[in-house]
Every structure is written in C-alpha cells, then in structure tokens.
Design an enzyme around this catalytic site. Structure first.
Site, short mmCIF file in Angstrom:
data_model
loop_
_atom_site.label_atom_id
_atom_site.label_comp_id
_atom_site.label_asym_id
_atom_site.label_seq_id
_atom_site.Cartn_x
_atom_site.Cartn_y
_atom_site.Cartn_z
N HIS A 5 0.85 -1.19 0.00
CA HIS A 5 0.00 0.00 0.00
C HIS A 5 0.88 1.24 0.00
O HIS A 5 1.34 1.71 1.04
CB HIS A 5 -0.91 0.00 1.24
CG HIS A 5 -2.02 1.01 1.17
ND1 HIS A 5 -3.35 0.64 1.18
CD2 HIS A 5 -2.01 2.35 1.09
CE1 HIS A 5 -4.11 1.73 1.11
NE2 HIS A 5 -3.30 2.78 1.06
N HIS A 193 -10.06 0.84 -0.16
CA HIS A 193 -9.82 1.59 1.07
C HIS A 193 -11.09 1.54 1.93
O HIS A 193 -12.17 1.91 1.46
CB HIS A 193 -9.53 3.06 0.76
CG HIS A 193 -8.14 3.35 0.33
ND1 HIS A 193 -7.60 2.89 -0.84
CD2 HIS A 193 -7.15 4.09 0.94
CE1 HIS A 193 -6.35 3.33 -0.96
NE2 HIS A 193 -6.05 4.06 0.11
N GLU A 196 -10.79 3.22 7.61
CA GLU A 196 -9.74 4.17 7.99
C GLU A 196 -10.39 5.38 8.65
O GLU A 196 -10.20 5.62 9.84
CB GLU A 196 -8.94 4.60 6.76
CG GLU A 196 -7.83 5.59 7.06
CD GLU A 196 -7.15 6.09 5.78
OE1 GLU A 196 -6.06 6.67 5.92
OE2 GLU A 196 -7.71 5.92 4.68
#
Length: 315
Positions: A5, A193, A196
């Site tokens: 990543h 994603h 987060e």
C-alpha cells in the site's frame, strides 16, 4: 521487504515537486525545500482527520499533470525502493486525474508503467506492479469505469490490480457497486480503502463488494465478529500505522489496534501509505511498530509472509 500500500502522489521527492512545478509554470508557496516539505507536503502534527490529511495531496496532484511528470515520479519512487532493498512493491495512483490537464487516462497509465519498468531494469532483484485507483466522488462514474477497463487492458503488463480511494466518510463504498461489478466481469483483482476514516460498517460494506484484500481496515476492531471473519477468511489488511495516527483514525497512538488485530489472527501487513506526506520509510515504520506494540522480528517476518501471500503480482 514487501509493501502493498504505497501511493505515488504521496511519495514524491520534494526536489522533484519543485522541478515539476518549474517545468509546468506552477507557482509554489516557497522554493525552500525544507519549508516546502514540512509546510506543504507533510501531514501537520495538528492534523484533525483524513479529509485534512488529503489536502496534502493537492500540490503533488497539481505537479503530476503530464505523462512525463508521471513517468519521472514512477521511475524515482521505484528507484528509491530498490535502494532500500525492496523485494516487491505495489505502487498505486489515480490515472483519472489526467482529465484536469487534458490528457487521457491511458497516457498516464503508460507513463507510470514505463517509468517503473525503466527503474526495474536497474534493479533486477526487485519486482513491482501498479494499482490503478478509482476515486470516490459524485460525478466520476465513467472515469472510474475507464480506470477499470485500463486495468483489464494492461493487466499483467505492469498493472496488477485496481483500488477505490478517497474520502470514505463522504462517499460510501456502496455507491460504487457498479464499478466493482465491472471489475469482476473483466477479471480485474481489486482492493478497497475502508475502515480508515469510517467505522467497522465501512469494512463490512467493502467486503460485500468482494475485494481480495482491504486498504487499512483498522476500524474493524470495533466489531469483534468482523475481526473473527477477517481472520477466518484470511482477508489481508494493508495497515499503515503512522498514517493512521496522523490522520486520526484513532484519538491516540496507543489506541491503534495493530497488535490486537495481529493477535486475533488477522493477516495484517506493514505499509507506509505515503512516504513523503507521512515522512516515513518502510524500515522506519517497522521500527515504530516494534517499539509501540512489542512485535518481535519473527512477528515482522509473519507479516511479510502475509504480504507475500496477498500480493497481486508475481514475486
């Protein structure tokens, strides 16, 4: 070392940012490299959330406005990783930003691929691949679909997968179901994603889209059943401790669940996310998580093995 990543636009050399700005007649707030780095490229210590962190991408995205700029950036980042004895890396970027300067996505994809390949010729012991990022937004459905089609066209020719990036708290993953349906139809592997800036529900929403692994995913710790599911399914998480702390995924560094996820059997991997914006290297990231969480060298080896297993490309 293996990293899965890593954002191209978040990992530019500050001197290159200045050079590219000069070449494209882009005014900079300062020409002093130290000030440019700390005041305009790196995440500030008082950063409040992910959206504020993402503001640090504004200048890098502006200077990456031509295929030649993309090629140079991909070459230099790959060269930097090779100098740090990487075995394998996956570098990601969003080719749809080409539309801001009148280029086609394909031109940016080929430029990034060419730059990466040029650097790899000088580092025969290293391998790398590019992940093409779709972007969260309100009016870019066709751009995202074009990104997926390009990933399919160049798959195994420098491109290894696709991704969905951007402000997850503002643009929920469910809105992009059609993009992932296209990726499945074209046999393009992808990561997403999630978990987060948004909570465990965002991780569950991403899992419903069928990704091979998840970018970040750390807020899954809020749901013990979800943690058990991730461990049982061996869904790798691309964890970036320093970046998560900077972007306030958790209120304090002590609350970061890296150790808890690892101990629960989740396939966590170690990543920098953005070398320049976070002011970090993979080796320093490993040192930090060893100090913070008491990971042993053997633990790090296990995480590297997780990364090897989850890699989209051939190691």
């Amino acid at each position: 070392m293996i990293e899965l990543h890593l954002h191209l636009d978040g990992s530019l050399r500050p001197a290159t940012v200045r050079d590219l700005a000069d070449e494209q007649n882009i005014a900079l707030p300062t020409r002093d490299l130290e000030e440019l780095t700390h005041e305009y490229l790196q995440v500030p210590e008082d950063c409040t959330d992910l959206v504020a962190c993402l503001k640090r991408f504004d200048l890098p995205i502006r200077v990456l406005g031509t295929p030649e700029a993309i090629r140079r950036a991909a070459f230099e980042l790959t060269e930097d990783l090779a100098a740090e004895a990487y075995e394998y890396a996956e570098i990601r970027f969003a080719p749809q930003y080409a539309r801001f300067t009148g280029y086609a996505q394909e031109e940016f994809v080929e430029a990034a691929r060419d730059g990466m390949r040029e650097a790899l010729k000088k580092a025969p012991s290293m391998k790398a691949g590019l992940i093409l990022c779709c972007m969260r937004g309100d009016d870019n459905e066709e751009e995202n679909r074009e990104t997926i089609r390009l990933a399919a066209r160049y798959l195994d020719s420098g491109i290894c997968a696709a991704d969905l990036a951007g402000a997850e708290s503002l643009f929920p993953t469910e809105r992009f179901a059609g993009v992932f349906a296209l990726a499945k139809k074209l046999d393009v592997p992808y990561t997403i994603h999630a978990g987060e800036a948004a909570g465990a529900d965002s991780v569950r929403a991403a899992l419903r889209m069928g990704p091979a692994r998840l970018g970040h995913g750390v807020r899954s710790i809020e749901d013990p059943e979800l943690v058990r599911e991730l461990a049982a399914r061996k869904i790798a998480l691309e964890v970036s401790y320093t970046s998560n702390v900077q972007c306030k995924s958790f209120a304090t560094a002590e609350e970061h669940p890296f150790r808890k996820l690892y101990d629960a059997g989740v396939h966590v991997t170690v990543n920098t996310d953005n070398r320049t914006i976070s002011g970090i290297t993979l080796m320093e990231e490993i040192r930090r998580i060893r100090r913070r969480f008491g990971f042993s060298e053997q633990d790090i080896d296990v995480m590297q093995e997780y990364a090897k297993e989850a890699a989209f490309g051939q190691l």
